[in-house]
Design a protein around this motif. Structure first.
Motif, PDB file in Angstrom:
ATOM      1  N   VAL A  85     108.042 -55.933 -35.925  1.00  0.00           N
ATOM      2  CA  VAL A  85     108.635 -56.618 -37.072  1.00  0.00           C
ATOM      3  C   VAL A  85     107.582 -57.491 -37.760  1.00  0.00           C
ATOM      4  O   VAL A  85     107.436 -57.456 -38.984  1.00  0.00           O
ATOM      5  N   LEU A  86     106.821 -58.256 -36.983  1.00  0.00           N
ATOM      6  CA  LEU A  86     105.817 -59.149 -37.567  1.00  0.00           C
ATOM      7  C   LEU A  86     104.688 -58.385 -38.257  1.00  0.00           C
ATOM      8  O   LEU A  86     104.067 -58.904 -39.183  1.00  0.00           O
ATOM      9  N   ALA A  87     104.454 -57.160 -37.849  1.00  0.00           N
ATOM     10  CA  ALA A  87     103.433 -56.329 -38.509  1.00  0.00           C
ATOM     11  C   ALA A  87     103.782 -56.112 -39.983  1.00  0.00           C
ATOM     12  O   ALA A  87     102.896 -55.887 -40.812  1.00  0.00           O
ATOM     13  N   GLU A  88     105.061 -56.233 -40.319  1.00  0.00           N
ATOM     14  CA  GLU A  88     105.500 -56.055 -41.708  1.00  0.00           C
ATOM     15  C   GLU A  88     105.058 -57.215 -42.605  1.00  0.00           C
ATOM     16  O   GLU A  88     105.221 -57.156 -43.822  1.00  0.00           O
ATOM     17  N   LEU A  89     104.471 -58.266 -42.023  1.00  0.00           N
ATOM     18  CA  LEU A  89     103.870 -59.327 -42.831  1.00  0.00           C
ATOM     19  C   LEU A  89     102.630 -58.798 -43.551  1.00  0.00           C
ATOM     20  O   LEU A  89     102.152 -59.407 -44.499  1.00  0.00           O
ATOM     21  N   GLU A  90     102.124 -57.658 -43.051  1.00  0.00           N
ATOM     22  CA  GLU A  90     100.927 -57.015 -43.600  1.00  0.00           C
ATOM     23  C   GLU A  90      99.756 -57.985 -43.635  1.00  0.00           C
ATOM     24  O   GLU A  90      99.060 -58.136 -44.639  1.00  0.00           O
ATOM     25  N   THR A  91      99.564 -58.647 -42.507  1.00  0.00           N
ATOM     26  CA  THR A  91      98.433 -59.553 -42.329  1.00  0.00           C
ATOM     27  C   THR A  91      97.833 -59.278 -40.957  1.00  0.00           C
ATOM     28  O   THR A  91      98.358 -58.471 -40.197  1.00  0.00           O
ATOM     29  N   GLU A  92      96.757 -59.928 -40.637  1.00  0.00           N
ATOM     30  CA  GLU A  92      96.052 -59.652 -39.394  1.00  0.00           C
ATOM     31  C   GLU A  92      96.833 -60.100 -38.165  1.00  0.00           C
ATOM     32  O   GLU A  92      97.496 -61.132 -38.167  1.00  0.00           O
ATOM     33  N   ARG A  93      96.736 -59.293 -37.109  1.00  0.00           N
ATOM     34  CA  ARG A  93      97.326 -59.606 -35.807  1.00  0.00           C
ATOM     35  C   ARG A  93      96.222 -60.222 -34.954  1.00  0.00           C
ATOM     36  O   ARG A  93      95.142 -59.660 -34.838  1.00  0.00           O
ATOM     37  N   HIS A  94      96.518 -61.391 -34.347  1.00  0.00           N
ATOM     38  CA  HIS A  94      95.528 -62.106 -33.538  1.00  0.00           C
ATOM     39  C   HIS A  94      96.030 -62.247 -32.104  1.00  0.00           C
ATOM     40  O   HIS A  94      97.102 -62.812 -31.888  1.00  0.00           O
ATOM     41  N   ILE A  99     100.516 -64.683 -29.492  1.00  0.00           N
ATOM     42  CA  ILE A  99     100.037 -63.761 -30.529  1.00  0.00           C
ATOM     43  C   ILE A  99     100.379 -64.376 -31.873  1.00  0.00           C
ATOM     44  O   ILE A  99     101.449 -64.967 -32.042  1.00  0.00           O
ATOM     45  N   GLY A 100      99.462 -64.262 -32.814  1.00  0.00           N
ATOM     46  CA  GLY A 100      99.679 -64.789 -34.153  1.00  0.00           C
ATOM     47  C   GLY A 100      99.472 -63.713 -35.199  1.00  0.00           C
ATOM     48  O   GLY A 100      98.590 -62.862 -35.054  1.00  0.00           O
ATOM     49  N   PHE A 101     100.288 -63.740 -36.228  1.00  0.00           N
ATOM     50  CA  PHE A 101     100.142 -62.841 -37.375  1.00  0.00           C
ATOM     51  C   PHE A 101      99.912 -63.720 -38.589  1.00  0.00           C
ATOM     52  O   PHE A 101     100.805 -64.477 -38.984  1.00  0.00           O
ATOM     53  N   GLY A 102      98.727 -63.655 -39.176  1.00  0.00           N
ATOM     54  CA  GLY A 102      98.453 -64.475 -40.340  1.00  0.00           C
ATOM     55  C   GLY A 102      96.987 -64.539 -40.671  1.00  0.00           C
ATOM     56  O   GLY A 102      96.172 -63.755 -40.170  1.00  0.00           O
ATOM     57  N   LYS A 103      96.662 -65.516 -41.514  1.00  0.00           N
ATOM     58  CA  LYS A 103      95.273 -65.728 -41.918  1.00  0.00           C
ATOM     59  C   LYS A 103      95.079 -67.209 -42.207  1.00  0.00           C
ATOM     60  O   LYS A 103      96.018 -67.899 -42.637  1.00  0.00           O
ATOM     61  N   GLY A 104      93.880 -67.697 -41.950  1.00  0.00           N
ATOM     62  CA  GLY A 104      93.621 -69.107 -42.166  1.00  0.00           C
ATOM     63  C   GLY A 104      94.571 -69.939 -41.334  1.00  0.00           C
ATOM     64  O   GLY A 104      94.664 -69.751 -40.123  1.00  0.00           O
ATOM     65  N   TYR A 105      95.290 -70.837 -41.998  1.00  0.00           N
ATOM     66  CA  TYR A 105      96.251 -71.664 -41.274  1.00  0.00           C
ATOM     67  C   TYR A 105      97.698 -71.242 -41.551  1.00  0.00           C
ATOM     68  O   TYR A 105      98.638 -71.955 -41.256  1.00  0.00           O
ATOM     69  N   ALA A 106      97.879 -70.078 -42.149  1.00  0.00           N
ATOM     70  CA  ALA A 106      99.215 -69.573 -42.450  1.00  0.00           C
ATOM     71  C   ALA A 106      99.526 -68.435 -41.477  1.00  0.00           C
ATOM     72  O   ALA A 106      98.846 -67.405 -41.492  1.00  0.00           O
ATOM     73  N   ALA A 107     100.538 -68.646 -40.625  1.00  0.00           N
ATOM     74  CA  ALA A 107     100.815 -67.620 -39.623  1.00  0.00           C
ATOM     75  C   ALA A 107     102.194 -67.770 -39.003  1.00  0.00           C
ATOM     76  O   ALA A 107     102.822 -68.831 -39.076  1.00  0.00           O
TER      77      ALA A 107
END
Length: 170
Positions: A70-79, A98-106
């Motif tokens: 589901v979080l992959a649908e954010l279409e951002t990097e998986r960390h 696990i984090g999905f996001g970029k910079g400080y937005a996740a």
């Protein structure tokens, strides 16, 4: 301690905007009132410790890989290398996170034995709003969850797309 990772959240942001089972609504609203009363009495010089949730997220038995899809649908990097701490002085690896996001937005989640135990977010407003709204709605619908923003004392029903949109568009 200097730890390396691919995404960082400040330790104060852990579950500051959290996603929880809907059965906690009345308990959360009572906590908002308690925090308000505490702040009136003590100002900002003391720390209020929130009570434990009545129904934990782990009670939903959300499988780690199911949430990841589901979080992959954010279409951002998986960390998978998530770091927490404060300032530049102290950093440590956030285990089983696990984090999905970029910079400080996740959007982050922690798990034990492949079962999700916490979901929280930081600065979602910098991610694609449509993706965020869709993901939050899907999470809400699938597992009957709500979002509690302790920074603004807002509670958002994640089964209501219009409420999510209003929160994100604020």
């Amino acid at each position: 301690m200097k730890a390396k990772g691919t995404i960082f959240y400040h330790e104060d942001d852990f579950c500051q905007i959290e996603i929880l089972p809907k059965e906690n609504v009345f308990h959360l609203l009572k906590e908002v009132d308690n925090i308000s009363d505490f702040t009136e009495e003590h100002g900002y010089s003391d720390i209020y410790v929130r009570e434990e949730r009545k129904i934990t997220l782990s009670a939903r038995k959300i499988n780690k890989s199911e949430l990841e899809k589901v979080l992959a649908e954010l279409e951002t990097e998986r960390h998978t290398e998530v770091i927490t701490g404060y300032g530049t002085e102290y950093r440590e690896k956030s285990k089983n996170t696990i984090g999905f996001g970029k910079g400080y937005a996740a959007m982050y989640f922690q798990y034990e034995n492949d079962v999700v135990i916490n979901i929280w977010v930081t600065n979602l407003f910098e991610l694609n709003a449509n993706h965020v709204i869709n993901v939050l709605f899907k999470i809400g619908e699938k597992w009957d969850l709500i979002l509690m923003d302790w920074n603004t004392s807002q509670l958002v029903d994640l089964t209501n797309r219009d409420r999510i949109k209003k929160y994100i568009d604020h």
